[in-house]
Design an enzyme around this catalytic site. Structure first.
Site, PDB file in Angstrom:
ATOM      1  N   SER A   3       0.850  -1.187   0.000  1.00  0.00           N
ATOM      2  CA  SER A   3       0.000   0.000   0.000  1.00  0.00           C
ATOM      3  C   SER A   3       0.885   1.235   0.000  1.00  0.00           C
ATOM      4  O   SER A   3       2.122   1.137  -0.010  1.00  0.00           O
ATOM      5  CB  SER A   3      -0.908   0.011   1.244  1.00  0.00           C
ATOM      6  OG  SER A   3      -0.126   0.158   2.424  1.00  0.00           O
ATOM      7  N   LYS A   4       0.261   2.405   0.033  1.00  0.00           N
ATOM      8  CA  LYS A   4       1.021   3.660  -0.045  1.00  0.00           C
ATOM      9  C   LYS A   4       1.991   3.833   1.115  1.00  0.00           C
ATOM     10  O   LYS A   4       2.980   4.555   0.998  1.00  0.00           O
ATOM     11  CB  LYS A   4       0.055   4.848  -0.094  1.00  0.00           C
ATOM     12  CG  LYS A   4      -0.696   4.958  -1.413  1.00  0.00           C
ATOM     13  CD  LYS A   4      -1.579   6.183  -1.443  1.00  0.00           C
ATOM     14  CE  LYS A   4      -2.299   6.306  -2.779  1.00  0.00           C
ATOM     15  NZ  LYS A   4      -3.187   7.494  -2.842  1.00  0.00           N
ATOM     16  N   ARG A   5       1.725   3.166   2.233  1.00  0.00           N
ATOM     17  CA  ARG A   5       2.638   3.312   3.375  1.00  0.00           C
ATOM     18  C   ARG A   5       4.009   2.697   3.076  1.00  0.00           C
ATOM     19  O   ARG A   5       4.986   2.987   3.757  1.00  0.00           O
ATOM     20  CB  ARG A   5       2.042   2.672   4.630  1.00  0.00           C
ATOM     21  CG  ARG A   5       1.973   1.151   4.606  1.00  0.00           C
ATOM     22  CD  ARG A   5       1.501   0.585   5.942  1.00  0.00           C
ATOM     23  NE  ARG A   5       1.370  -0.862   5.892  1.00  0.00           N
ATOM     24  CZ  ARG A   5       0.313  -1.513   5.461  1.00  0.00           C
ATOM     25  NH1 ARG A   5      -0.730  -0.819   5.040  1.00  0.00           N
ATOM     26  NH2 ARG A   5       0.272  -2.830   5.446  1.00  0.00           N
ATOM     27  N   HIS A   6       4.072   1.857   2.055  1.00  0.00           N
ATOM     28  CA  HIS A   6       5.346   1.249   1.678  1.00  0.00           C
ATOM     29  C   HIS A   6       6.107   2.105   0.666  1.00  0.00           C
ATOM     30  O   HIS A   6       7.181   1.726   0.219  1.00  0.00           O
ATOM     31  CB  HIS A   6       5.119  -0.147   1.075  1.00  0.00           C
ATOM     32  CG  HIS A   6       4.515  -1.109   2.046  1.00  0.00           C
ATOM     33  ND1 HIS A   6       3.201  -1.524   1.969  1.00  0.00           N
ATOM     34  CD2 HIS A   6       5.047  -1.746   3.126  1.00  0.00           C
ATOM     35  CE1 HIS A   6       2.950  -2.374   2.953  1.00  0.00           C
ATOM     36  NE2 HIS A   6       4.045  -2.524   3.661  1.00  0.00           N
ATOM     37  N   GLY A   7       5.532   3.254   0.294  1.00  0.00           N
ATOM     38  CA  GLY A   7       6.160   4.101  -0.719  1.00  0.00           C
ATOM     39  C   GLY A   7       5.308   4.123  -1.970  1.00  0.00           C
ATOM     40  O   GLY A   7       4.102   3.878  -1.938  1.00  0.00           O
TER      41      GLY A   7
END
Length: 491
Positions: free
Chosen positions: A247-251
């Site tokens: 997800s976006k939390r991983h970049g």
């Protein structure tokens, strides 16, 4: 196993956001299979969710696919334009007795669901509308009573041989009589997908394994419509380094983001291919033709794949070094223009010099942006000294200024501006001063490029040329002596 007839595969994204790396990986596997076996790769935009589908998202899908080079073989299919066929296929289910009209309202269903929860039971539609007399159904339809069409799930088990997970079976008793057509005449996802796949003559369905629960319903629809089943392959999900769904939390998770970060499309495809597939024999770095040649469903993996950004950067560095210079240099030129360093037309006018510069820099880079950063000192007249480089290599300003001045004079006396004579001259200088040659090379590298990392120092000198190199050394000496002058003026 080689298909008997040319396969037809599709990638069917919903235009409700950007092209996610997971979607790009699914598209790639479908594309590779089609290319490997001489089939067709099709693109279908599943835009039935009018509230969330946007032209911007559709355009982002096209741009991402085109950047990756995943071209489709026939006109794009827009699912929203197939409503009449979806409705027609739903009515066929009624005609063959595989479905029935359900007049239960959402409020009534919610009430029964709450009652089931109160009894600590799982809710499942009880088929009460399937027990209505035919004349009662006709009467309600004539009155225009709102209703949905439900598929009547038969007894038994629905199973298939998955190309990734082998045999998968679902007891039909666990599948509720599901809606295929809403009261407003729009199809439910599974109905639209099966109708479109039949019409597009899809032979193989490759998609994420989050769709496994949809597959038994779709198989039942295929059979009820009298259509041949495609082969199914459910690909593992992609996780971040923490083991959680990407997800976006991983970049960055949008393919377009990586394009703007200086990642090459060939490297992105190579990296994505290894997320859930192994070509065997510890092969990692592959060109696109090699991926097509090596691709086999035997190498598809069941476990979740891990998205490692560092691995992607490494992979990109490999492709930067191995892909044809004629493909890399124009990309660098466009990136330099976008960064405001130079116009692409100006660089093309110095074709041979520019291509040799890119060839020199790319082996020490992992992204196009790395090449741009390293190329800037060779293209612009001004050099920006990296503070860390200055702190490390110019610690003693007076001594460094003296050493650079001597280096400048020695190089100026060299007859031929070429690596061999320049190296001889500087190594003799090092011996005369009683220092290691590196003590000359490193401060000189900062003076010439502003950086601590560059190609070999003599390659740098040749790329810059005599006049520009000597001017850079003069400027560095002046810069190193400037603080001393200021100090004296204040004293």
């Amino acid at each position: 196993m080689t298909p008997i007839t040319p396969p037809r595969l599709r990638f069917a994204p919903s235009p409700t956001g950007y092209l996610h790396v997971g979607g790009a990986r699914t598209a790639l596997f479908n594309w590779l299979y089609a290319k490997k076996y001489g089939g067709q790769f099709l693109l279908r935009i599943e835009d039935t969710d009018k509230a969330r589908s946007t032209e911007e998202s559709t355009r982002a899908i096209f741009e991402g696919m085109e950047w990756l080079g995943l071209g489709w073989d026939e006109d794009v299919v827009y699912q929203g334009g197939n409503l009449e066929r979806h409705q027609r296929d739903a009515r066929r289910l009624l005609e063959v007795g595989a479905a029935y009209r359900c007049f239960c309202t959402p409020a009534e269903l919610d009430e029964r669901r709450r009652e089931a929860e109160a009894r600590k039971e799982s809710f499942k539609y009880d088929r009460r509308c399937d027990r209505l007399p035919a004349d009662e159904v006709d009467r309600r339809v004539a009155l225009g009573t709102p209703h949905v069409i439900r598929f009547r799930v038969p007894e038994g088990t629905t199973e298939w041989d998955d190309m990734v997970h082998d045999r998968i079976a679902f007891p039909n008793k666990d599948i509720e009589d599901f809606v295929v057509l809403r009261s407003d005449g729009t199809p439910i996802y599974n109905m639209a997908v099966v109708s479109d796949d039949i019409a597009m003559r899809i032979t193989h369905v490759m998609r994420g394994d989050d769709h496994i629960s949809n597959t038994p319903k779709q198989i039942l629809l295929y059979r009820a419509l009298g259509a041949e089943l495609p082969r199914f392959a459910h690909l593992p999900m992609i996780h971040g380094l923490d083991g959680k769904k990407l997800s976006k939390r991983h970049g960055a998770t949008a393919v377009g983001d990586y394009q703007h970060m200086g990642i090459l499309p060939g490297a992105m495809l190579n990296f994505l291919a290894l997320l859930g597939w192994s070509p065997g024999n510890d092969v990692e770095v592959m060109t696109i033709p090699q991926m097509i040649e090596l691709f086999s469903t035997d190498g598809l993996q069941k476990k979740a794949a891990i998205f490692d950004p560092k691995k992607l950067e490494w992979m990109n560095g490999q492709h930067l070094s191995m892909e044809p210079l004629d493909e890399i240099a124009p990309r660098v030129a466009r990136a330099l223009e976008a960064a405001g360093v130079a116009r692409a037309a100006e660089l093309e006018a110095r074709h041979d010099w520019f291509y040799s510069l890119v060839d020199l820099l790319r082996v020490r880079s992992r992204t196009i942006d790395d090449v741009v950063r390293q190329a800037k000192p060779y293209i612009t007249d001004d050099v920006e000294y990296d503070p860390e480089a200055v702190a490390k290599q110019w610690k003693d300003a007076d001594a460094t200024a003296q050493l650079l001045a001597a280096t400048r004079d020695r190089l100026a006396s060299v007859d031929e501006w070429a690596p061999a004579p320049m190296e001889v001259a500087l190594r003799i200088l090092a011996e005369e001063r009683g220092v290691a040659a590196g003590k000359i090379f490193q401060p000189l590298r900062v003076a010439l490029t502003g950086l601590t990392v560059s190609p070999g120092i003599f390659d740098v000198l040749v790329a810059l040329g005599r006049d520009r190199s000597l001017a850079r050394m003069d400027r560095a000496v002046a810069t190193l002596r400037e603080p001393r002058r200021e100090t004296r003026a204040q004293s």
